[in-house]
Design a protein around this motif. Sequence first.
Motif, short mmCIF file in Angstrom:
data_model
loop_
_atom_site.label_atom_id
_atom_site.label_comp_id
_atom_site.label_asym_id
_atom_site.label_seq_id
_atom_site.Cartn_x
_atom_site.Cartn_y
_atom_site.Cartn_z
N GLY A 280 6.33 11.49 -8.08
CA GLY A 280 6.17 12.94 -8.00
C GLY A 280 4.84 13.41 -7.46
N LEU A 281 3.96 12.48 -7.07
CA LEU A 281 2.59 12.86 -6.65
C LEU A 281 2.54 13.89 -5.54
N GLY B 256 3.61 5.76 -3.83
CA GLY B 256 2.39 6.20 -4.51
C GLY B 256 1.71 4.96 -5.08
N PRO B 257 0.86 5.11 -6.11
CA PRO B 257 0.13 3.96 -6.63
C PRO B 257 1.05 2.90 -7.26
N ILE B 258 0.87 1.66 -6.78
CA ILE B 258 1.65 0.53 -7.31
C ILE B 258 0.65 -0.43 -7.96
N LYS B 259 1.08 -1.03 -9.06
CA LYS B 259 0.19 -1.95 -9.77
C LYS B 259 0.21 -3.32 -9.09
N THR B 260 -0.74 -3.54 -8.17
CA THR B 260 -0.87 -4.82 -7.45
C THR B 260 -2.36 -5.15 -7.32
N GLU B 261 -2.64 -6.28 -6.67
CA GLU B 261 -4.04 -6.67 -6.44
C GLU B 261 -4.79 -5.59 -5.65
N ARG C 129 -2.87 12.50 -12.72
CA ARG C 129 -2.47 13.14 -11.46
C ARG C 129 -1.00 12.92 -11.11
N THR C 130 -0.41 11.85 -11.65
CA THR C 130 0.95 11.47 -11.26
C THR C 130 1.94 12.08 -12.25
N PRO C 131 2.87 12.94 -11.78
CA PRO C 131 3.79 13.57 -12.72
C PRO C 131 4.51 12.58 -13.65
N LEU C 132 4.91 11.41 -13.16
CA LEU C 132 5.57 10.44 -14.06
C LEU C 132 4.56 9.67 -14.91
N ALA D 143 -6.94 6.48 -16.07
CA ALA D 143 -6.56 7.74 -16.74
C ALA D 143 -6.40 8.86 -15.71
N LEU D 144 -7.28 8.86 -14.68
CA LEU D 144 -7.21 9.90 -13.65
C LEU D 144 -5.90 9.78 -12.85
#
Length: 250
Positions: free
Chosen positions: A246-247, A186-191, A209-212, A204-205
């Motif tokens: 969990g997305l 799922g979404p990873i904090k990268t460039e 949306r992401t259960p965790l 925030a969105l």
Amino acid sequence: MRLEGKVAIITGGARGQGAAEARMFAREGAKVVFGDILDDEGRKVEAEINEAGGEATYVTLDVTDEDSWNDAVQTAVSSYGKVDILVNNAGIVSWNAGDDATVEEWDNVMDVNAKGVFLGTRAVIPEMRKAGGGSIINISSISGMVGQANIHPGYNASKGAVRILTKSTAIQNAGDGIRCNSIHPGPIKTEMTRQGWEDPERLALTEQRTPLGRYAEPDEIAYGVLFLASDESSFMTGSEMVIDGGLTAQ
Ligand code: NAD
């Protein structure tokens, strides 16, 4: 150490997810050849790994280019003697969706994300056969499993291609002891996602949306890659590992 004695090639290793994998693999005892088209960043990661006591070699590798692949495999064999692991991690994205999605972006995304994985797989298989087996890990995405509103459809298509290419590779090479599995982050904090997590509204969105409730850190995906690369996953091939907070479970 979980990768003691193994030789790994990792693509897109100059930053982000690929750099996290290169660092983790080296800490776990692998000799790592990692490639990218961002040479300055790649050489910094190489120096950092080697100064920390790991063994890593950076190579210029454009995953869309067959000759570039042959050079990378040759470097791994001449430096470390063999190839046991390939992580097809390099990828690009376009956020232009709907009517804004262009044909040029489609071509670029399919070239790097899908054809790049095919070329890498072709390039390493003869060496893995010689080594008596191997493990290929393809970094797909949840974008290869579900449709999404705000991303170029070519990105979804390319990651879907990687998902099923993984299964063909698994089936066609199982007899040689070569395993192949896909990872679906799922979404990873990268460039790649910077414009998403730097914008408070979009952040925030995603969190909502992401259960965790957050982005993944690159290491949280790399631990899954490490498991699939190691002999701990010796009975896994053709499978999909979802690491998405969990997305896609909802
Ligand atoms: P990133 O943009 O930080 O890193 C991608 C790397 O790939 C860069 O270093 C880039 O230079 C390299 N690259 C691009 N084109 C290349 C080419 N032709 N040849 C060689 N290297 C090339 O992104 P990231 O988030 O670290 O992405 C890593 C992988 O994870 C990608 O396949 C991406 O699609 C996938 N992924 C990312 C996310 C996310 O939220 N960031 C989610 C799911 C999947």
